[in-house]
Design an enzyme around this catalytic site. Structure first.
Site, PDB file in Angstrom:
ATOM      1  CD  GLU A  93      -7.311  15.774 -10.925  1.00 57.49           C
ATOM      2  OE1 GLU A  93      -8.271  16.524 -10.696  1.00 57.49           O
ATOM      3  OE2 GLU A  93      -6.509  15.408 -10.030  1.00 57.49           O
ATOM      4  N   PRO A 102     -11.316  11.528   6.898  1.00 57.57           N
ATOM      5  CG  PRO A 102     -10.816  13.049   8.576  1.00 57.57           C
ATOM      6  CD  PRO A 102     -10.625  11.622   8.193  1.00 57.57           C
ATOM      7  N   GLY A 120      -2.787   7.760   2.030  1.00 56.31           N
ATOM      8  CA  GLY A 120      -2.277   6.590   1.332  1.00 56.31           C
ATOM      9  C   GLY A 120      -2.725   5.244   1.857  1.00 56.31           C
ATOM     10  CD  GLU A 121      -2.459   3.841   6.780  1.00 60.54           C
ATOM     11  OE1 GLU A 121      -1.882   2.794   7.130  1.00 60.54           O
ATOM     12  OE2 GLU A 121      -2.944   4.668   7.587  1.00 60.54           O
TER      13      GLU A 121
END
Length: 446
Positions: free
Chosen positions: A76, A283, A325-326
């Site tokens: 969001e 995951p 974050g990758e």
């Protein structure tokens, strides 16, 4: 200017909710503060959840608005940042505040918000925290993303004259049924909004069935289509490519409990055909990585874990990418991505992130959160739907053996994402119009 909705007076249920949340706010704060502390958030920033701002309200040029966006978590927040960037192009003098509830979304905001925009943790939906928040920030407009219907916050903001919009509106069928049992309260809450932009026609009808004013409800598409491409760590990508070498690679991303078994079964089948094939398994929640590692062992596959600093070796059959974050870096590694949250009735995840990275999408049937997206994406040739492990193995095999078909699918996916993103200028213009954010807008308290 205060909205004059048709939702009538606040209901007894709303007043009861407001009283209860005021009582339990201290206890709720202890819980959320402990969670933020465990994720490295400072005590000062934890107190933002009580409405105590950690930074000053920006000084605004004469007539310029402070526009407040709120999104629950990362997805969001990224959708909100997409709109912030569009609105900043149209109102360069405006200032922007983004609130969210998680440490991960705060980290994303720090990296992705444009210069001058501010992130704060959202106040708890209780009278005290909300009052302190609104006293400090005094937003001209509040734009809430997806399913963020916080009764105390919305009521208090609307009473102060803050113009409100709900964008990318999405409520699960379960939520709709729950609100239908509280029809008067649902109507009151939805009437706080000056504008409600739904992801699709079906959701627009759901909002109207809950009492939203028909004149204020419009389909607005999916804001996630316009989000910037996920960032790529060039050095990390080159290291991964060096480790992989000439081996074929496919990705299973944002997977959930109950899906990895199917993915690993498909991979075992594929290894019979492609013995050097490497699966990058990502995951959705890295804290599940120990369990996922055990599933890989049970499948008798060799693996390496990114969180442990393991490298991909010629023997690595599965690379467990259990970090945050990758995603952009991994999507750049392979153009063939299975997107999780879809083999079970979870609702699916954002295919635009995959498409904007230039990759094709494989999905399961459980994509109820993206009913306006997957059918046309599949029809355009940018995605395929599978039901089970044999179907997943077949789809991956087809694209591995037919590089021209994979290239066409990647092209179709990225083209679809671009076409959807172009609709967002209309959304930004509509918000400016309906929320009184034009060049002559003034703060309601002025």
């Amino acid at each position: 200017m205060t909205s004059q909705g048709s939702g009538g007076k606040a209901t007894a249920l709303f007043h009861a909710y407001r009283a209860v949340t005021a009582l339990i706010a201290p206890f709720a704060y202890r819980k959320v503060a402990a969670k933020l502390a465990a994720q490295g958030v400072s005590p000062q920033r934890q107190r933002e959840r009580l409405g105590h701002a950690s930074v000053s309200r920006p000084t605004l040029p004469s007539g310029a608005p402070l526009i407040w966006f709120h999104g629950a978590s990362v997805g969001e927040s990224l959708a909100a940042i997409t709109l912030i960037n569009r609105l900043a192009e149209k109102r360069s003098d405006a200032r922007f505040l983004l609130t969210s509830g998680t440490a991960t979304s705060a980290a994303v905001a720090e990296k992705r918000l444009p210069k001058g925009a501010i992130h704060q943790f959202a106040p708890l939906d209780a009278a005290g925290p909300v009052r302190r928040f609104l006293d400090h920030w005094r937003p001209d407009a509040g734009i809430f993303v997806e399913s963020e219907l916080w009764p105390v916050t919305l009521s208090a903001a609307q009473k102060r004259g803050t113009r409100l919009a709900l964008v990318n509106a999405r409520l699960s069928d379960r939520s709709v049924r729950s609100w239908q049992k509280r029809a008067a309260t649902a109507r009151f809450i939805l009437s706080r909004f000056d504008l409600l932009l739904s992801q699709n026609d079906h959701m627009a009808q759901n909002l109207i069935s809950l009492g939203a004013d028909t004149a204020r409800v419009q389909p607005g598409g999916n804001l996630k289509a316009g989000a910037a491409a996920l960032p790529v760590d060039t050095a990390a990508l080159e290291a991964l490519r060096s480790d992989v070498g000439a081996r074929p690679v496919w990705i299973a991303s944002s997977t959930h409990d109950g899906e990895e078994e199917t993915i690993l079964a498909a991979h075992r089948t594929l290894l019979d055909r492609f013995p050097d094939l490497c699966l990058v398994l990502i995951p959705r929640h890295p804290e599940r990585s120990d369990k996922v590692a055990e599933l890989i062992r049970d499948a008798e596959l060799t693996f390496a874990r990114r969180s442990k600093g393991d490298a991909i070796t010629p023997r690595t059959q599965v690379y467990l990418a259990d970090t945050l974050g990758e995603l952009g870096t991994f999507y750049a590694l392979s153009p063939l991505v299975f997107l999780g949250g879809s083999l079970r009735p979870i609702g699916g995840h954002n295919p635009f992130e995959v498409a904007r990275a230039g990759a094709a999408v494989i999905t399961g049937p459980g994509t109820s959160n993206f009913t306006e997206t997957f059918p046309p994406l599949i029809a355009a040739g940018g995605a395929v739907e599978v039901q089970d492990a044999p179907g997943l193995a077949h789809a991956v095999q087809h694209w591995l053996e037919e590089p021209e078909a994979l290239h066409a699918a990647c092209t179709a996916a990225s083209g679809f994402a671009r076409s959807q993103a172009q609709e967002l200028d209309g959304v930004a213009d509509l918000l400016i119009d309906r929320l009184g954010l034009g060049a002559k807008g003034t703060h309601p308290d002025a």
